[in-house]
Design a protein around this motif. Structure first.
Motif, PDB file in Angstrom:
ATOM      1  N   ARG A  10      36.165 -34.014  28.919  1.00 34.01           N
ATOM      2  CA  ARG A  10      35.573 -35.229  28.350  1.00 34.01           C
ATOM      3  C   ARG A  10      34.069 -35.027  28.325  1.00 34.01           C
ATOM      4  N   PRO A  72      36.503 -39.705  23.076  1.00 37.01           N
ATOM      5  CA  PRO A  72      36.899 -38.299  22.892  1.00 37.01           C
ATOM      6  C   PRO A  72      37.325 -37.605  24.178  1.00 37.01           C
ATOM      7  N   ARG A  73      38.368 -36.790  24.029  1.00 36.21           N
ATOM      8  CA  ARG A  73      38.837 -35.935  25.122  1.00 36.21           C
ATOM      9  C   ARG A  73      39.674 -34.802  24.549  1.00 36.21           C
ATOM     10  N   VAL A  83      43.811 -33.174  21.028  1.00 36.93           N
ATOM     11  CA  VAL A  83      42.421 -33.588  20.834  1.00 36.93           C
ATOM     12  C   VAL A  83      42.405 -35.048  20.410  1.00 36.93           C
ATOM     13  N   ARG A  84      41.570 -35.842  21.077  1.00 36.53           N
ATOM     14  CA  ARG A  84      41.369 -37.238  20.678  1.00 36.53           C
ATOM     15  C   ARG A  84      39.885 -37.400  20.398  1.00 36.53           C
ATOM     16  N   ASN A  85      39.566 -37.713  19.163  1.00 32.13           N
ATOM     17  CA  ASN A  85      38.184 -37.925  18.757  1.00 32.13           C
ATOM     18  C   ASN A  85      37.896 -39.422  18.706  1.00 32.13           C
ATOM     19  N   ILE A  86      36.736 -39.778  18.198  1.00 33.55           N
ATOM     20  CA  ILE A  86      36.343 -41.186  18.144  1.00 33.55           C
ATOM     21  C   ILE A  86      37.372 -41.989  17.364  1.00 33.55           C
ATOM     22  N   SER A  89      43.451 -38.665  16.384  1.00 34.15           N
ATOM     23  CA  SER A  89      43.796 -37.648  17.366  1.00 34.15           C
ATOM     24  C   SER A  89      44.853 -36.739  16.746  1.00 34.15           C
ATOM     25  N   TRP A 108      29.196 -30.005  18.234  1.00 35.59           N
ATOM     26  CA  TRP A 108      30.387 -29.924  19.086  1.00 35.59           C
ATOM     27  C   TRP A 108      31.223 -28.729  18.688  1.00 35.59           C
ATOM     28  N   VAL A 122      35.124 -33.391  19.433  1.00 31.11           N
ATOM     29  CA  VAL A 122      33.920 -34.138  19.773  1.00 31.11           C
ATOM     30  C   VAL A 122      33.713 -34.212  21.289  1.00 31.11           C
ATOM     31  N   ALA A 123      34.762 -33.989  22.055  1.00 31.68           N
ATOM     32  CA  ALA A 123      34.639 -34.039  23.515  1.00 31.68           C
ATOM     33  C   ALA A 123      33.802 -32.886  24.064  1.00 31.68           C
TER      34      ALA A 123
END
Length: 160
Positions: A10, A72-73, A83-86, A89, A108, A122-123
């Motif tokens: 993160r 993001p993570r 991947v989870r962005n703003i 995902s 990033w 983005v994380a």
């Protein structure tokens, strides 16, 4: 690299900035809401309790907008990467990933896919410096371990 290793990443700096900004925004809108009272400048309208509640509500919505940037993570294991962005995902198996990139000057990191597509992560932000570099290295080790397993399990073809 063990089969059960899970990499969870993160961003650090942006989370601190966003939480602080959200708190400041909420305080500012609350102060503005409490100062809204009495007639407007020309005296034709008056601020009422509903206007004050609306201002606090705007502060809450603005703070929630800031907190979207803490979303993001990246999580990866031997099977693939999630991947989870703003906004949005995705989950990708390592088979579709060609490499993990963090180009010089890029804000990033990203995943380079076999279809020449780039998926942003983005994380893993350049602002986090060593934390981001360590995260990219960990993802590259997982990807390399997957490539090694594929090479070991590949059937050998006889020479002609």
């Amino acid at each position: 690299m063990s089969e059960t290793e899970v990499v969870r990443l993160r961003p650090r700096r942006i989370r601190v900035v966003c939480w602080a900004s959200a708190a400041v925004l909420l305080v500012v809108f609350s102060i503005v809401a409490t100062s809204l009272s009495g007639p407007t400048g020309d005296g034709y309208g008056t601020f009422q309790r509903g206007d004050q509640i609306a201002m606090v509500g705007l502060g809450v919505f603005g703070a929630l907008g800031f907190l979207l940037f803490t979303r993001p993570r990246v999580e990866a294991d031997a099977r693939g990467v999630r991947v989870r962005n703003i906004i949005g995902s995705y989950e990708l198996p390592w088979e579709v990933v060609r490499g993990v990139r963090f180009d010089r000057g890029a804000p990033w990191a990203s995943l380079e896919l076999h279809d020449d597509d780039l998926m942003p992560m983005v994380a893993l932000q350049a602002a986090d410096k060593e934390l981001a570099v360590d995260g990219v290295r960990a993802l590259r080790r997982l990807h390399q371990a997957h490539q090694t397993r594929l090479a070991q399990n590949a059937p050998t073809t006889p020479d002609r």
